[in-house]
Motif scaffolding. Structure first.
Motif, mmCIF file in Angstrom:
data_model
loop_
_atom_site.group_PDB
_atom_site.id
_atom_site.type_symbol
_atom_site.label_atom_id
_atom_site.label_comp_id
_atom_site.label_asym_id
_atom_site.label_seq_id
_atom_site.Cartn_x
_atom_site.Cartn_y
_atom_site.Cartn_z
ATOM 1 N N SER A 97 0.822 -1.212 0.000
ATOM 2 C CA SER A 97 0.000 0.000 0.000
ATOM 3 C C SER A 97 0.854 1.258 0.000
ATOM 4 O O SER A 97 0.380 2.326 -0.401
ATOM 5 C CB SER A 97 -0.935 0.004 1.215
ATOM 6 N N CYS A 98 2.114 1.130 0.426
ATOM 7 C CA CYS A 98 3.044 2.268 0.428
ATOM 8 C C CYS A 98 3.959 2.256 -0.796
ATOM 9 O O CYS A 98 4.902 3.060 -0.872
ATOM 10 C CB CYS A 98 3.874 2.256 1.710
ATOM 11 N N GLY A 99 3.714 1.339 -1.730
ATOM 12 C CA GLY A 99 4.467 1.317 -2.979
ATOM 13 C C GLY A 99 5.774 0.572 -2.929
ATOM 14 O O GLY A 99 6.591 0.695 -3.849
ATOM 15 N N VAL A 100 6.005 -0.230 -1.891
ATOM 16 C CA VAL A 100 7.242 -1.020 -1.781
ATOM 17 C C VAL A 100 6.880 -2.470 -2.021
ATOM 18 O O VAL A 100 6.200 -3.094 -1.205
ATOM 19 C CB VAL A 100 7.896 -0.849 -0.397
ATOM 20 N N THR A 101 7.310 -3.025 -3.153
ATOM 21 C CA THR A 101 6.768 -4.312 -3.583
ATOM 22 C C THR A 101 7.817 -5.389 -3.853
ATOM 23 O O THR A 101 7.476 -6.458 -4.365
ATOM 24 C CB THR A 101 5.910 -4.129 -4.848
ATOM 25 N N THR A 102 9.079 -5.139 -3.515
ATOM 26 C CA THR A 102 10.102 -6.185 -3.604
ATOM 27 C C THR A 102 10.628 -6.435 -2.199
ATOM 28 O O THR A 102 11.143 -5.520 -1.552
ATOM 29 C CB THR A 102 11.251 -5.776 -4.538
ATOM 30 N N VAL A 103 10.475 -7.665 -1.728
ATOM 31 C CA VAL A 103 10.772 -7.993 -0.331
ATOM 32 C C VAL A 103 11.734 -9.166 -0.275
ATOM 33 O O VAL A 103 11.387 -10.307 -0.602
ATOM 34 C CB VAL A 103 9.486 -8.321 0.457
ATOM 35 N N CYS A 104 12.958 -8.875 0.141
ATOM 36 C CA CYS A 104 13.975 -9.896 0.361
ATOM 37 C C CYS A 104 13.833 -10.435 1.786
ATOM 38 O O CYS A 104 13.502 -9.694 2.717
ATOM 39 C CB CYS A 104 15.353 -9.272 0.138
ATOM 40 N N TYR A 105 14.088 -11.719 1.954
ATOM 41 C CA TYR A 105 14.053 -12.359 3.272
ATOM 42 C C TYR A 105 14.990 -13.559 3.215
ATOM 43 O O TYR A 105 15.521 -13.909 2.151
ATOM 44 C CB TYR A 105 12.634 -12.807 3.641
ATOM 45 N N ASN A 106 15.234 -14.202 4.356
ATOM 46 C CA ASN A 106 16.005 -15.439 4.325
ATOM 47 C C ASN A 106 15.356 -16.464 5.233
ATOM 48 O O ASN A 106 14.490 -16.141 6.054
ATOM 49 C CB ASN A 106 17.476 -15.199 4.684
ATOM 50 N N PHE A 107 15.803 -17.704 5.099
ATOM 51 C CA PHE A 107 15.298 -18.786 5.942
ATOM 52 C C PHE A 107 16.475 -19.511 6.582
ATOM 53 O O PHE A 107 16.529 -20.736 6.617
ATOM 54 C CB PHE A 107 14.418 -19.745 5.134
ATOM 55 N N CYS A 229 -1.361 -8.880 -3.472
ATOM 56 C CA CYS A 229 -1.105 -7.437 -3.338
ATOM 57 C C CYS A 229 0.058 -6.961 -4.214
ATOM 58 O O CYS A 229 0.494 -5.813 -4.100
ATOM 59 C CB CYS A 229 -0.865 -7.063 -1.873
ATOM 60 N N GLY A 230 0.577 -7.835 -5.071
ATOM 61 C CA GLY A 230 1.595 -7.421 -6.035
ATOM 62 C C GLY A 230 3.000 -7.348 -5.488
ATOM 63 O O GLY A 230 3.844 -6.632 -6.036
ATOM 64 N N VAL A 231 3.283 -8.099 -4.433
ATOM 65 C CA VAL A 231 4.622 -8.115 -3.838
ATOM 66 C C VAL A 231 5.417 -9.290 -4.397
ATOM 67 O O VAL A 231 4.897 -10.397 -4.547
ATOM 68 C CB VAL A 231 4.543 -8.217 -2.304
ATOM 69 N N SER A 232 6.688 -9.036 -4.714
ATOM 70 C CA SER A 232 7.618 -10.095 -5.089
ATOM 71 C C SER A 232 8.450 -10.463 -3.866
ATOM 72 O O SER A 232 9.251 -9.656 -3.390
ATOM 73 C CB SER A 232 8.549 -9.631 -6.214
ATOM 74 N N LEU A 233 8.236 -11.666 -3.334
ATOM 75 C CA LEU A 233 9.084 -12.198 -2.280
ATOM 76 C C LEU A 233 10.306 -12.832 -2.928
ATOM 77 O O LEU A 233 10.186 -13.554 -3.927
ATOM 78 C CB LEU A 233 8.333 -13.250 -1.466
ATOM 79 N N CYS A 234 11.494 -12.584 -2.379
ATOM 80 C CA CYS A 234 12.694 -13.162 -2.997
ATOM 81 C C CYS A 234 13.653 -13.617 -1.904
ATOM 82 O O CYS A 234 14.200 -12.795 -1.168
ATOM 83 C CB CYS A 234 13.357 -12.188 -3.964
ATOM 84 N N VAL A 235 13.825 -14.922 -1.803
ATOM 85 C CA VAL A 235 14.633 -15.509 -0.742
ATOM 86 C C VAL A 235 16.116 -15.317 -1.016
ATOM 87 O O VAL A 235 16.580 -15.449 -2.146
ATOM 88 C CB VAL A 235 14.302 -17.004 -0.560
ATOM 89 N N HIS A 236 16.857 -14.976 0.037
ATOM 90 C CA HIS A 236 18.310 -14.844 -0.055
ATOM 91 C C HIS A 236 18.956 -16.193 0.228
ATOM 92 O O HIS A 236 18.564 -16.886 1.169
ATOM 93 C CB HIS A 236 18.810 -13.801 0.943
ATOM 94 N N PRO A 237 19.959 -16.590 -0.546
ATOM 95 C CA PRO A 237 20.632 -17.868 -0.275
ATOM 96 C C PRO A 237 21.345 -17.869 1.073
ATOM 97 O O PRO A 237 21.655 -16.828 1.655
ATOM 98 C CB PRO A 237 21.634 -17.982 -1.428
ATOM 99 N N ASP A 238 21.633 -19.070 1.556
ATOM 100 C CA ASP A 238 22.400 -19.243 2.777
ATOM 101 C C ASP A 238 23.823 -18.734 2.575
ATOM 102 O O ASP A 238 24.402 -18.900 1.507
ATOM 103 C CB ASP A 238 22.449 -20.720 3.163
#
Length: 398
Positions: A97-107, A229-238
């Protein structure tokens, strides 16, 4: 490719005008002050977004979130997780909703990127991050004293590890623990040795397949909301791409990346392609992986490493080291061109120059480990040069 820069917020020693001087226009940041598992509110997100865009002369925007952290309980698959999944989904909606749609995360379980040295000396006086397999084994076997750890190392490494411990002072051992914890800039859980042992004990009985199942559950819970909601989740490698302290690492290889994209097929389930993290694994052909997973790459970290046979590695110059950076950039530019021709509105792939050497006036400045100004500026300039040349030769959009 969108040129971006990781910024740790208003307390970062690197200031927004300096980032613009380096040539970046996109900011990669996170709300590190919010505890893991708590919703990122629209007010908090808007405050950071507006801070970044506050000076129109700079022309900066919040391009990528790095990271929206995954709670340890979700990784463990521990207890009733409904509220944690709800909170994660709500944070994604608020970001969109604030226009930020690329979200990096890790597991990565318990700890994030891991090094044993934060200031390894370079010719001329600069410093680099380094992972020494012997020093890591010394910590694992003889400081942490993890049960069964010695069986996981060859005799030569163990012998050298024992010698390191025998010569190390208590200050050396304390410094090593702090270095291992340094990869968690926004973490609320930093451990002493007994605390780390207790945390590792919570993972007892969770092997590779169990951890994969917990990750697949996370994807099933949050990817549909991200897509909606149009977000791209993108996992970071180990980082590094190997098991650590008996904990399974499951984002370390081409097979792992294939499992992830197959576990929840969606345009919202993507990859942060980190050439340095993947490049630290002897098993990984990084340019080949870039080609194979290009349609799933939503964000890129471009850095290089030089590896040793025993598993040690060091951060190299961005165009040095073991990874063919030119080949990777060529693949990313070709993928951008494919997306543009297919009519994708967000066809540009954001990238940032990852970990840089500490050089010149940055030495002793107190920036976050791996994130000095000048070393990353140098890396960005070098990669920008590669992009310009490859784009011109291949008739590709930058």
């Amino acid at each position: 490719m969108e040129q971006t820069w990781r910024w740790f917020g208003p307390d970062d020693a690197v200031r927004l005008p300096q980032i613009r001087q380096a040539g970046a226009s996109g900011i990669v940041t996170a709300l590190h002050h919010i505890p893991y598992g708590v919703v990122w509110s629209v007010d908090e997100i808007s405050r950071r977004r507006d801070m970044i865009a506050g000076d129109p002369v700079l022309g900066l925007r919040w391009s990528v979130v790095e990271s929206l952290p995954v709670s340890e309980a979700i990784k463990l698959g521990e207890g009733n997780l409904a509220s944690l999944f709800d909170n994660y989904r709500q944070s994604l909606r608020n970001l969109a909703s604030c226009g930020v749609t690329t979200v990096c995360y890790n597991f990565m379980a318990v700890i994030d990127w891991t090094r044993t040295e934060l200031a390894h000396g370079l010719p001329g006086g600069g410093t680099a991050l380094r992972f020494d397999a012997v020093v890591y084994a010394a910590f694992d076997c003889y400081i942490l004293e993890r049960a069964g750890a010695e069986a996981e190392y060859p005799d030569d490494v163990l012998n050298r590890a024992r010698r390191w411990v025998a010569s190390a002072s208590e200050a050396d051992k304390d410094s090593l623990l702090a270095t291992i914890m340094a990869g968690l800039p926004g973490a609320y859980d930093r451990y002493d040795v007994p605390g780390l042992r207790r945390m590792l004990a919570r993972y007892h009985g969770i092997g590779r397949e169990e951890f994969r199942a917990n990750y697949a559950r996370f994807l099933r819970e949050v990817v549909p909301a991200a897509e909606e909601c149009g977000v791209s989740l993108c996992v970071h490698p180990d980082d590094p791409p190997r098991d650590l302290f008996g904990l399974p690492r499951i984002v370390s290889s081409a097979d792992d990346l294939q499992f992830i994209v197959d576990a929840c097929p969606s345009v919202a389930n993507g990859i942060t392609f980190c050439t340095g993290a993947l490049g630290a694994g002897h098993q990984n052909d990084v340019p080949a992986m870039a080609k194979r997973f290009a349609p799933h790459i939503r964000f890129a970290h471009l850095r290089n490493v030089s590896k040793a046979p025993d598993g040690s590695f060091m951060e190299a110059d961005h165009l040095g080291g073991d990874v063919d950076m030119v080949a990777v950039v060529k693949t990313l530019l070709k993928e951008q061109s494919r997306r543009r021709d297919a009519g994708h509105s967000n066809w540009r792939i954001p990238f940032r120059p990852d970990h840089g050497h500490e050089l010149l006036d940055d030495i002793g400045r107190g920036t976050h480990p791996g994130y000095p100004l000048i070393g990353r500026l140098k890396g960005l300039a070098e990669i920008r040069g590669v992009m310009t040349a490859v784009a011109a030769i291949g008739g590709l959009p930058m």
